[in-house]
Design a protein around this motif. Structure first.
Motif, PDB file in Angstrom:
ATOM      1  N   PRO A  95      55.911  67.955  27.322  1.00 38.85           N
ATOM      2  CA  PRO A  95      55.711  68.713  26.078  1.00 38.85           C
ATOM      3  C   PRO A  95      54.977  67.879  25.027  1.00 38.85           C
ATOM      4  CG  PRO A  95      58.057  68.567  26.680  1.00 38.85           C
ATOM      5  CD  PRO A  95      57.318  67.696  27.631  1.00 38.85           C
ATOM      6  N   VAL A  96      54.120  68.533  24.265  1.00 34.76           N
ATOM      7  CA  VAL A  96      53.378  67.825  23.217  1.00 34.76           C
ATOM      8  C   VAL A  96      54.257  67.685  21.979  1.00 34.76           C
ATOM      9  CG1 VAL A  96      51.409  67.975  21.639  1.00 34.76           C
ATOM     10  CG2 VAL A  96      51.149  68.624  24.039  1.00 34.76           C
ATOM     11  N   ILE A  97      54.294  66.463  21.436  1.00 33.91           N
ATOM     12  CA  ILE A  97      54.954  66.261  20.137  1.00 33.91           C
ATOM     13  C   ILE A  97      53.925  66.558  19.049  1.00 33.91           C
ATOM     14  CG2 ILE A  97      56.046  64.578  18.603  1.00 33.91           C
ATOM     15  CD1 ILE A  97      57.087  63.153  21.136  1.00 33.91           C
ATOM     16  N   LYS A  98      52.783  65.854  19.110  1.00 36.70           N
ATOM     17  CA  LYS A  98      51.680  66.110  18.172  1.00 36.70           C
ATOM     18  C   LYS A  98      50.387  65.554  18.766  1.00 36.70           C
ATOM     19  CE  LYS A  98      50.480  65.331  13.232  1.00 36.70           C
ATOM     20  NZ  LYS A  98      49.129  65.660  13.372  1.00 36.70           N
ATOM     21  N   ASP A  99      49.350  66.334  18.716  1.00 37.06           N
ATOM     22  CA  ASP A  99      48.003  65.922  19.157  1.00 37.06           C
ATOM     23  C   ASP A  99      48.049  65.313  20.577  1.00 37.06           C
ATOM     24  OD1 ASP A  99      47.263  66.811  16.670  1.00 37.06           O
ATOM     25  OD2 ASP A  99      47.211  64.812  15.776  1.00 37.06           O
ATOM     26  N   LEU A 100      47.821  63.989  20.687  1.00 40.28           N
ATOM     27  CA  LEU A 100      47.749  63.359  22.012  1.00 40.28           C
ATOM     28  C   LEU A 100      49.081  62.742  22.444  1.00 40.28           C
ATOM     29  CD1 LEU A 100      44.247  61.662  21.581  1.00 40.28           C
ATOM     30  CD2 LEU A 100      44.777  63.862  22.654  1.00 40.28           C
ATOM     31  N   VAL A 101      50.102  62.897  21.624  1.00 38.06           N
ATOM     32  CA  VAL A 101      51.397  62.262  21.919  1.00 38.06           C
ATOM     33  C   VAL A 101      52.329  63.269  22.592  1.00 38.06           C
ATOM     34  CG1 VAL A 101      53.425  61.136  20.924  1.00 38.06           C
ATOM     35  CG2 VAL A 101      51.145  60.676  19.984  1.00 38.06           C
ATOM     36  N   THR A 102      52.788  62.908  23.795  1.00 44.34           N
ATOM     37  CA  THR A 102      53.698  63.798  24.526  1.00 44.34           C
ATOM     38  C   THR A 102      55.114  63.226  24.527  1.00 44.34           C
ATOM     39  OG1 THR A 102      52.991  62.682  26.542  1.00 44.34           O
ATOM     40  CG2 THR A 102      51.995  64.819  26.087  1.00 44.34           C
ATOM     41  N   ASP A 103      56.054  64.113  24.772  1.00 41.22           N
ATOM     42  CA  ASP A 103      57.457  63.714  24.883  1.00 41.22           C
ATOM     43  C   ASP A 103      57.716  63.383  26.353  1.00 41.22           C
ATOM     44  OD1 ASP A 103      60.153  63.492  25.103  1.00 41.22           O
ATOM     45  OD2 ASP A 103      60.633  65.465  24.248  1.00 41.22           O
ATOM     46  N   VAL A 104      57.800  62.088  26.661  1.00 43.80           N
ATOM     47  CA  VAL A 104      57.957  61.661  28.061  1.00 43.80           C
ATOM     48  C   VAL A 104      59.425  61.380  28.407  1.00 43.80           C
ATOM     49  CG1 VAL A 104      55.605  60.809  28.383  1.00 43.80           C
ATOM     50  CG2 VAL A 104      57.313  59.270  27.421  1.00 43.80           C
ATOM     51  N   SER A 105      60.352  61.934  27.638  1.00 42.06           N
ATOM     52  CA  SER A 105      61.765  61.621  27.881  1.00 42.06           C
ATOM     53  C   SER A 105      62.248  62.112  29.242  1.00 42.06           C
ATOM     54  CB  SER A 105      62.647  62.159  26.758  1.00 42.06           C
ATOM     55  OG  SER A 105      62.409  63.508  26.558  1.00 42.06           O
ATOM     56  N   PHE A 106      61.552  63.102  29.840  1.00 44.04           N
ATOM     57  CA  PHE A 106      61.860  63.516  31.218  1.00 44.04           C
ATOM     58  C   PHE A 106      61.968  62.287  32.124  1.00 44.04           C
ATOM     59  CE2 PHE A 106      59.729  63.958  35.377  1.00 44.04           C
ATOM     60  CZ  PHE A 106      60.592  64.814  36.023  1.00 44.04           C
ATOM     61  N   ASN A 107      61.025  61.370  31.965  1.00 40.73           N
ATOM     62  CA  ASN A 107      60.964  60.193  32.840  1.00 40.73           C
ATOM     63  C   ASN A 107      62.155  59.260  32.623  1.00 40.73           C
ATOM     64  OD1 ASN A 107      58.164  60.697  33.978  1.00 40.73           O
ATOM     65  ND2 ASN A 107      57.812  60.810  31.776  1.00 40.73           N
ATOM     66  N   VAL A 156      53.903  69.072  41.994  1.00 42.68           N
ATOM     67  CA  VAL A 156      55.266  69.610  42.135  1.00 42.68           C
ATOM     68  C   VAL A 156      55.856  69.955  40.758  1.00 42.68           C
ATOM     69  CG1 VAL A 156      57.626  69.080  42.916  1.00 42.68           C
ATOM     70  CG2 VAL A 156      55.663  68.357  44.290  1.00 42.68           C
ATOM     71  N   ILE A 157      55.518  69.141  39.747  1.00 38.44           N
ATOM     72  CA  ILE A 157      56.030  69.458  38.408  1.00 38.44           C
ATOM     73  C   ILE A 157      54.931  69.823  37.410  1.00 38.44           C
ATOM     74  CG2 ILE A 157      58.278  68.313  38.438  1.00 38.44           C
ATOM     75  CD1 ILE A 157      56.983  65.785  37.411  1.00 38.44           C
ATOM     76  N   ASN A 163      60.732  72.888  38.593  1.00 37.69           N
ATOM     77  CA  ASN A 163      61.069  71.862  39.593  1.00 37.69           C
ATOM     78  C   ASN A 163      61.554  70.551  38.979  1.00 37.69           C
ATOM     79  OD1 ASN A 163      60.412  73.510  41.708  1.00 37.69           O
ATOM     80  ND2 ASN A 163      58.335  72.710  41.988  1.00 37.69           N
ATOM     81  N   LYS A 164      61.425  70.447  37.645  1.00 38.43           N
ATOM     82  CA  LYS A 164      61.732  69.156  37.015  1.00 38.43           C
ATOM     83  C   LYS A 164      63.187  68.738  37.217  1.00 38.43           C
ATOM     84  CE  LYS A 164      58.177  68.732  33.478  1.00 38.43           C
ATOM     85  NZ  LYS A 164      57.845  68.913  32.080  1.00 38.43           N
ATOM     86  N   GLN A 165      64.059  69.704  37.276  1.00 37.20           N
ATOM     87  CA  GLN A 165      65.477  69.398  37.461  1.00 37.20           C
ATOM     88  C   GLN A 165      65.710  68.670  38.783  1.00 37.20           C
ATOM     89  OE1 GLN A 165      67.609  70.209  35.118  1.00 37.20           O
ATOM     90  NE2 GLN A 165      69.509  69.600  36.142  1.00 37.20           N
ATOM     91  N   ALA A 166      65.013  69.139  39.832  1.00 41.63           N
ATOM     92  CA  ALA A 166      65.312  68.668  41.190  1.00 41.63           C
ATOM     93  C   ALA A 166      64.416  67.531  41.665  1.00 41.63           C
ATOM     94  CB  ALA A 166      65.191  69.857  42.158  1.00 41.63           C
ATOM     95  N   SER A 192      70.557  60.385  48.950  1.00 44.67           N
ATOM     96  CA  SER A 192      70.374  60.796  47.558  1.00 44.67           C
ATOM     97  C   SER A 192      68.892  61.058  47.255  1.00 44.67           C
ATOM     98  CB  SER A 192      70.971  59.778  46.590  1.00 44.67           C
ATOM     99  OG  SER A 192      70.214  58.604  46.602  1.00 44.67           O
ATOM    100  N   ALA A 193      67.985  60.298  47.898  1.00 45.95           N
ATOM    101  CA  ALA A 193      66.552  60.561  47.682  1.00 45.95           C
ATOM    102  C   ALA A 193      66.221  61.993  48.078  1.00 45.95           C
ATOM    103  CB  ALA A 193      65.707  59.583  48.492  1.00 45.95           C
ATOM    104  N   GLN A 194      66.763  62.400  49.204  1.00 47.24           N
ATOM    105  CA  GLN A 194      66.464  63.733  49.720  1.00 47.24           C
ATOM    106  C   GLN A 194      67.224  64.825  48.956  1.00 47.24           C
ATOM    107  OE1 GLN A 194      64.151  63.943  51.888  1.00 47.24           O
ATOM    108  NE2 GLN A 194      64.276  66.013  52.698  1.00 47.24           N
ATOM    109  N   ASP A 195      68.518  64.588  48.749  1.00 50.03           N
ATOM    110  CA  ASP A 195      69.371  65.666  48.226  1.00 50.03           C
ATOM    111  C   ASP A 195      69.391  65.741  46.699  1.00 50.03           C
ATOM    112  OD1 ASP A 195      69.951  66.106  50.869  1.00 50.03           O
ATOM    113  OD2 ASP A 195      71.814  64.946  50.825  1.00 50.03           O
ATOM    114  N   GLU A 196      69.246  64.585  46.039  1.00 47.64           N
ATOM    115  CA  GLU A 196      69.388  64.610  44.578  1.00 47.64           C
ATOM    116  C   GLU A 196      68.070  64.377  43.834  1.00 47.64           C
ATOM    117  OE1 GLU A 196      72.450  61.718  43.681  1.00 47.64           O
ATOM    118  OE2 GLU A 196      73.578  62.505  45.381  1.00 47.64           O
ATOM    119  N   HIS A 197      67.105  63.716  44.490  1.00 47.71           N
ATOM    120  CA  HIS A 197      65.891  63.351  43.752  1.00 47.71           C
ATOM    121  C   HIS A 197      64.629  64.024  44.288  1.00 47.71           C
ATOM    122  CE1 HIS A 197      68.405  60.618  41.567  1.00 47.71           C
ATOM    123  NE2 HIS A 197      68.761  60.030  42.682  1.00 47.71           N
TER     124      HIS A 197
END
Ligand code: SF4
Ligand code: F3S
Ligand code: FES
Length: 248
Positions: A95-107, A156-157, A163-166, A192-197
């Motif tokens: 998601p964009v916060i402003k102009d070229l700055v995105t919210d990378v908190s997903f990561n 994928v995302i 898909n971001k949740q999974a 866990s790589a397969q089932d959770e991530h």
């Protein structure tokens, strides 16, 4: 030698925005981030951009330049024609916060979901002994500067917010692979790589590898070997039988 370049830059916040045109001076040896700074100094003081090191090492200045994920501080103006219109937009997956700055908190959220290095309880720091080949394997992955351009470009995302949740994305699936390859890590990484991530969502398109500014072979050296390890565990009849007996 200086010249005037045409820039088209995405401006906006709160889910609204548009491309704005600018004509701006370019001097020899400059990079795209220099031009954005000149725009801030001369024409658009409120233009938002995230940056820190201007040396390709902090991973802050990720953006899309002519539709391709790039570090603004490492993209030389000399790679464009003087008449070319250069379009700069924020990373599309976040998601964009402003102009070229995105919210990378997903990561950061995904990073927190991965248990850290888990050595055996009877081995203390200082007692680890590793073969050089194991050290070198993980060193490639440790070059990551967390620019998140690999996660930004993964289809994928990128086009499927749902898909971001999974799906942890290539950056963190690579981290799981690194830990799984570590001879002293005893946590269960494969299930866990397969089932959770979401390792199974990756269909090896390699777009992540193509954009990595550190030239890490994310797909060939992390994701594919991790997939092979999961397959070995799940579908090798001897491993399967061993797991059954062991888990009783
Ligand atoms: Fe960036 Fe490469 Fe790290 Fe992905 S793996 S976050 S593209 S440095
Ligand atoms: Fe995505 Fe990279 Fe796999 S781009 S599909 S994580 S190879
Ligand atoms: Fe640090 Fe570009 S400003 S990588």
């Amino acid at each position: 030698m200086s010249y005037k370049a045409k820039f088209r830059i995405w401006r906006g916040e709160g889910g609204e925005g548009r491309l704005e045109d600018f004509t701006v001076e370019v001097n020899e040896g400059e990079v795209v981030l220099d031009i954005i700074h000149r725009l801030q100094a001369t024409q658009a003081p409120d233009l938002a951009v995230r940056w820190n090191c201007k040396a390709g090492k902090c991973g802050s200045c990720s953006m899309e330049i002519n539709g391709k994920p790039k570090l603004g501080c490492m993209t030389r103006m000399s790679t464009f024609g003087e008449d070319e219109v250069i379009t700069v937009t924020p990373m599309r997956t976040f998601p964009v916060i402003k102009d070229l700055v995105t919210d990378v908190s997903f990561n950061y959220q995904k990073a927190r979901e991965i248990p850290s290095f888990t050595p055996p309880s009877d081995v203390r720091p200082g007692e680890y002994r590793m073969k050089q080949i194991d050290v070198e394997r993980s060193q490639e992955f440790r070059k990551c500067i967390e620019c998140f351009m690999c996660n930004n470009v993964c289809h994928v995302i990128r086009d499927h917010d749902e898909n971001k949740q999974a799906f942890a994305g290539p950056r963190f699936l690579m981290q799981i692979a690194e830990l799984d390859m570590h001879p002293y890590d005893v946590a269960d990484r494969q299930d866990s790589a397969q089932d959770e991530h979401g390792l199974g969502y990756c269909n090896i398109t390699k777009c992540c590898t193509e954009v990595c500014p550190e030239h890490i072979k994310i797909t060939d050296n992390a994701l594919i070997p991790m997939k092979e390890r999961v397959v070995d565990r799940r579908y090798d009849p001897l491993v399967w039988l061993g797991n059954k007996i062991f888990k009783r």
